[in-house]
Design an enzyme around this catalytic site. Sequence first.
Site, PDB file in Angstrom:
ATOM      1  CB  CYS A   1      -7.154  17.235  67.605  1.00  0.00           C
ATOM      2  SG  CYS A   1      -7.362  17.027  69.371  1.00  0.00           S
TER       3      CYS A   1
ATOM      4  NE  ARG B   1      -7.102  12.513  63.387  1.00  0.00           N
ATOM      5  CZ  ARG B   1      -5.979  11.830  63.444  1.00  0.00           C
ATOM      6  NH1 ARG B   1      -5.712  10.946  62.522  1.00  0.00           N
ATOM      7  NH2 ARG B   1      -5.111  12.019  64.400  1.00  0.00           N
TER       8      ARG B   1
ATOM      9  CD1 TRP C   1     -13.080  12.806  70.382  1.00  0.00           C
ATOM     10  CD2 TRP C   1     -11.328  12.399  71.693  1.00  0.00           C
ATOM     11  NE1 TRP C   1     -13.358  11.686  71.134  1.00  0.00           N
ATOM     12  CE2 TRP C   1     -12.303  11.420  71.945  1.00  0.00           C
ATOM     13  CE3 TRP C   1     -10.126  12.355  72.423  1.00  0.00           C
ATOM     14  CZ2 TRP C   1     -12.125  10.402  72.865  1.00  0.00           C
ATOM     15  CZ3 TRP C   1      -9.945  11.335  73.347  1.00  0.00           C
ATOM     16  CH2 TRP C   1     -10.953  10.370  73.554  1.00  0.00           C
TER      17      TRP C   1
ATOM     18  CG  ASN D   1      -3.572  15.172  67.003  1.00  0.00           C
ATOM     19  OD1 ASN D   1      -4.153  14.864  68.041  1.00  0.00           O
ATOM     20  ND2 ASN D   1      -3.580  14.416  65.925  1.00  0.00           N
ATOM     21  N   GLY D   2      -2.025  15.585  70.141  1.00  0.00           N
ATOM     22  CA  GLY D   2      -1.122  14.777  70.964  1.00  0.00           C
ATOM     23  C   GLY D   2      -1.302  15.116  72.422  1.00  0.00           C
TER      24      GLY D   2
ATOM     25  CD  GLU E   1     -16.826  -4.731  64.530  1.00  0.00           C
ATOM     26  OE1 GLU E   1     -16.160  -4.676  65.577  1.00  0.00           O
ATOM     27  OE2 GLU E   1     -16.957  -3.746  63.791  1.00  0.00           O
TER      28      GLU E   1
ATOM     29  CE  LYS F   1     -18.574  -0.620  64.229  1.00  0.00           C
ATOM     30  NZ  LYS F   1     -17.293  -1.207  64.086  1.00  0.00           N
TER      31      LYS F   1
ATOM     32  CD  GLU G   1     -18.311   2.098  67.027  1.00  0.00           C
ATOM     33  OE1 GLU G   1     -17.438   2.913  67.298  1.00  0.00           O
ATOM     34  OE2 GLU G   1     -18.100   1.087  66.329  1.00  0.00           O
TER      35      GLU G   1
ATOM     36  CG  HIS H   1     -21.069 -20.507  82.057  1.00  0.00           C
ATOM     37  ND1 HIS H   1     -21.199 -21.624  82.860  1.00  0.00           N
ATOM     38  CD2 HIS H   1     -20.817 -20.983  80.809  1.00  0.00           C
ATOM     39  CE1 HIS H   1     -21.014 -22.709  82.135  1.00  0.00           C
ATOM     40  NE2 HIS H   1     -20.790 -22.350  80.884  1.00  0.00           N
TER      41      HIS H   1
ATOM     42  CE  LYS I   1     -12.254   5.692  60.900  1.00  0.00           C
ATOM     43  NZ  LYS I   1     -13.256   4.657  61.049  1.00  0.00           N
TER      44      LYS I   1
HETATM   45  C1  F6R Z   1     -14.915   0.989  66.274  1.00  0.00           C
HETATM   46  C2  F6R Z   1     -13.604   1.542  65.931  1.00  0.00           C
HETATM   47  C3  F6R Z   1     -12.508   1.429  66.915  1.00  0.00           C
HETATM   48  C4  F6R Z   1     -11.169   1.162  66.206  1.00  0.00           C
HETATM   49  C5  F6R Z   1     -10.023   1.203  67.225  1.00  0.00           C
HETATM   50  C6  F6R Z   1      -8.694   0.837  66.582  1.00  0.00           C
HETATM   51  O1  F6R Z   1     -15.821   1.125  65.234  1.00  0.00           O
HETATM   52  O2  F6R Z   1     -13.423   2.103  64.879  1.00  0.00           O
HETATM   53  O3  F6R Z   1     -12.775   0.447  67.862  1.00  0.00           O
HETATM   54  O4  F6R Z   1     -11.229  -0.084  65.586  1.00  0.00           O
HETATM   55  O5  F6R Z   1      -9.939   2.479  67.764  1.00  0.00           O
HETATM   56  O6  F6R Z   1      -8.369   1.714  65.541  1.00  0.00           O
HETATM   57  P1  F6R Z   1      -7.233   1.366  64.506  1.00  0.00           P
HETATM   58  O7  F6R Z   1      -7.659   0.193  63.712  1.00  0.00           O
HETATM   59  O8  F6R Z   1      -7.102   2.611  63.664  1.00  0.00           O
HETATM   60  O9  F6R Z   1      -5.985   1.077  65.286  1.00  0.00           O
END
Ligand code: F6R
Length: 595
Positions: free
Chosen positions: A2, A27, A72, A98-99, A468, A472, A475, A491, A590
């Site tokens: 959050c 966040r 969040w 937050n936590g 990746e 992308k 998500e 397979h 994030k």
């Molecule tokens: C996807 C994305 C997440 C982060 C993951 C790790 O676009 O952003 O998969 O890569 O949550 O986050 P960090 O790098 O901050 O540990």
Amino acid sequence: MCGIVGYVGERQIKPVLINCLSRLEYRGYDSCGIAVSRDGLKVYKDAVRVNVFDKTLPQLLDGKIGIGHTRWATHGEPSQLNAHPHCDCTGKIAVVHNGIINNFQKLRRQLASEGHKFISETDTEVIPHLIEKYYEDDLEEAVAMALREVEGSYAIVVLMAGEPKLVVARKDSPLIIAIGDRENFIASDVPAILDYTSRVIYLEDDDIGVVSSDNIEVSRHGVAVDRKEHQILWSIGDAQKGGYEHFMLKEIHEQPKVIRDTIGGYVSATEPVASLAIAGGTGLEELLILACGTSYHAALIGKYLMEDLFRVSVRTELASEFNYWGHASSRSQSIVITQSGETADALKTIKRLKEEGCRVIVITNVVGSTASRITDQIVYTRAGPEISVAATKSFIAQLMALYWLALPYAKIDIRRLDSLVAGLRQLPGKVQQVLDNEAVISEYAQQLSKSENVFFIGRGINFPVALEGALKLKEISYIHAEGYAAGELKHGPFALLGSNTPVVAIVARDNTYEAMLTNIKEVKARRSPVIALVEEGDEVVGEVADSVITVPQVEAIFSPVVNTVVLQLLAYYTAKERGCPIDFPRNLAKSVTVE
Ligand code: F6R
């Protein structure tokens, strides 16, 4: 996960809190709220985004001290009652948090039996009630006593009616105090305060701070501590859209600069960036690279890269898995990659590795982040603040860090090394070439946007790029996408191929080229349309694939960089075509500060 903010000073409270919150929406954004102290506490909150919430607030909201939160959800669905701030029974104490409070159920039962009434499903609500329980006439003391009962992680800001100060505390969750001129701010992340100041203090675990407009005191276990002031180098422009429709697009376009800045930072460093301690004769048993999500895909590219350059085997692990099953030893060298430096699983991994006596290098983008403070060595990337939830430029910057770490240990002759270093320096221009091809790439998004399922395939160092690309796409566009090692499709996943399931094939000019061609033919035989990423000048792949997107020629080990940028644009335009909320995809946030 959050965002939390606080303010004490002479400004109008409403615009400050709303502005800080809007900068933190990445966040978490399922609900938000504020509390302001003026003739008692006034609390406003709702399960809406900050811009909508702002319109529901009274025009005139006086007060010079307040707190805010953007959520969040973890405990309890997004709703007005579950939104923060949470209050005690008297309505005089408000808390944003937050936590996660692990023992909240036990605390809640106990407090309820003592007469406290709870109205939300959140873990947070126990905190204001505990503070109320312990409050006699000293808010800081009451907060300290309350936190002694709490197990879990927290960054909190406490506001009490009639008090000219905020009390803040942190454990395993980031919190900064930002210093202004006769005003001070609290925030979980730097972008919140960039409009007002660049001077910050990073709180450490178990710190409790008392913040008024002209004074900041920090203590730990009752003893005053001196926390250094830091200057933030990010500008407010870095955290704004700068004319782009979405942060994600802006961040994709920043990548040539990010590569230049990140490499430039290493070149100009007066000391080596970090030492890997894997070169011959050190007796190290293994090299481990650990991360989550997109950062894990960077870790996988690091594995292919280092195995190729060092001729040693490299182990990669998902941090969340390693924390329960993995082992390392004092004879292991590890690299943990985390953009935010706050991901709970990554932090747990760092602690675990250190307990096992393993040396840890952290690659992170956030100066002063928790990961940067608990590791042995830090390698910073210079991506600037990444606001869009989907990681783009931070990923490319992580790759730069891995290249820079790896090249000095490469078992290759000096001429090849020189050519790789030259290739690395050319990458900003190569990425710019991909960006210049944006209009063409966006046309393929039309085709993908109508699909229910998409496969991404690659081999070798481009297999993680396929992962990746799929991540992308799923998500931000909500299309089901899977990344596969091209040789693995037959397979099992072949069963899903057909004319409605496009396959994006990443074809690199390396030893996997011929095998990729075969794989594309196999896919075509199952009637799936194939969009292939190929190097400029290639005339063969176009004969077997339905369409090709060309990328500039680069050394094979750098091909993940140009290929990833294509896939980022493809995901972006597909999501745009589908009208998705690109920067703030549903259910995501994030930085994932819970396990
Ligand atoms: C996807 C994305 C997440 C982060 C993951 C790790 O676009 O952003 O998969 O890569 O949550 O986050 P960090 O790098 O901050 O540990």
